[in-house]
Design an enzyme around this catalytic site. Sequence first.
Site, PDB file in Angstrom:
ATOM      1  N   SER A 103       0.870  -1.184   0.000  1.00  0.00           N
ATOM      2  CA  SER A 103       0.000   0.000   0.000  1.00  0.00           C
ATOM      3  C   SER A 103       0.901   1.227   0.000  1.00  0.00           C
ATOM      4  CB  SER A 103      -0.916   0.004   1.226  1.00  0.00           C
ATOM      5  OG  SER A 103      -1.886  -0.999   1.138  1.00  0.00           O
ATOM      6  N   VAL A 177      -7.854   2.882  -5.891  1.00  0.00           N
ATOM      7  CA  VAL A 177      -8.858   1.933  -5.399  1.00  0.00           C
ATOM      8  C   VAL A 177      -8.495   1.465  -3.993  1.00  0.00           C
ATOM      9  CG1 VAL A 177      -9.905  -0.338  -5.762  1.00  0.00           C
ATOM     10  CG2 VAL A 177      -9.536   1.184  -7.711  1.00  0.00           C
ATOM     11  N   LYS A 178      -7.219   1.155  -3.750  1.00  0.00           N
ATOM     12  CA  LYS A 178      -6.810   0.651  -2.428  1.00  0.00           C
ATOM     13  C   LYS A 178      -6.960   1.719  -1.357  1.00  0.00           C
ATOM     14  CE  LYS A 178      -5.521  -2.074   0.719  1.00  0.00           C
ATOM     15  NZ  LYS A 178      -4.161  -2.514   1.014  1.00  0.00           N
ATOM     16  N   ILE A 179      -6.648   2.969  -1.704  1.00  0.00           N
ATOM     17  CA  ILE A 179      -6.846   4.049  -0.738  1.00  0.00           C
ATOM     18  C   ILE A 179      -8.321   4.162  -0.371  1.00  0.00           C
ATOM     19  CG2 ILE A 179      -6.794   6.553  -0.464  1.00  0.00           C
ATOM     20  CD1 ILE A 179      -4.159   6.512  -2.081  1.00  0.00           C
TER      21      ILE A 179
END
Length: 313
Positions: A103, A177-179
Amino acid sequence: MSGTSKEQLHIGWIGTGRMGYAMAGRLLKAGYTVSVYNRTRAKAEPLADLGAKIVNSPRDLAHCDVTFSMVSGPADLKQVVSGAEGVLSDPDHAPKIHVDCSSVSAEGSADVRKDLAARGADMIAAPVSGNAKVVEAGMLSIVASGPEQAFKTVEPLLDALGEGVSYVGDGELARMVKICHNILLGVVTQSLAEITVLAEKGGVKRHAFLDFINKSVMGSVFTRYKTPAFVNLDWKPTFTPALLKKDLDLGLAAGRDLGVPQPLTAMTRELVQAMIGHGYEDIDFGALLELEAKAAGLDLKSENMTVSDGLKK
């Protein structure tokens, strides 16, 4: 690498923390040839029992077809890929594709992508959703972005890590998207903590309340696998408050850049900061439950019960 079999494909893996160890283990169990590097070698050595070759530096992985990284931040990613002993430090060899599952910010990711491109290598950003238990259960989910042909090449590897991968396009879109995912993780956990404390202060046992939530339309994989921690106050870290705060900060920064108001995110970020200020550091972020209970004047006790985490298929 078209038509390359598992036996012919040589994979390099960098980073064997809680997540990286479990993920590299899945590739080994799936029959792939994997060489592994970790800064603290002892943490990687048990993977040798599954067939891994343990190497002394990322540079030793330059001969691999595909390399993976699962590290803690952009500085670490830069070091293991582009540093003095990084994957790209061998002047004669470089992997064809590098897959980063960490991340990190879009900016940090793009910087490393440029370094790889200068050596003729593609990069796939592939951050993940889940923890080590989720990996072991084969339920890890992955979002990926980068050149589509490179993605198609590594898709079988990503599929071997969990229950599927979502390709969202080129560049750093997977980072966004991950955030967004981790913002939801923080906000949902805080909300779950609030309603669990409310129910318990109103006389409902935590296990009974969470059993209902998990069976309702509001239940999810996340609420189910967080239930044992909430019931038994088991805060063995899967994702720390500091890591959650980092991702909330990234999300808020993105919101400022894009003109998207995020009042719930901002409030959750401050609660996580307060959690850290109260000494909750090397602990699971689910301990937001304890902070909420203290604010409500509720003395939490472990219910010492065996409850399902919903991860067994």
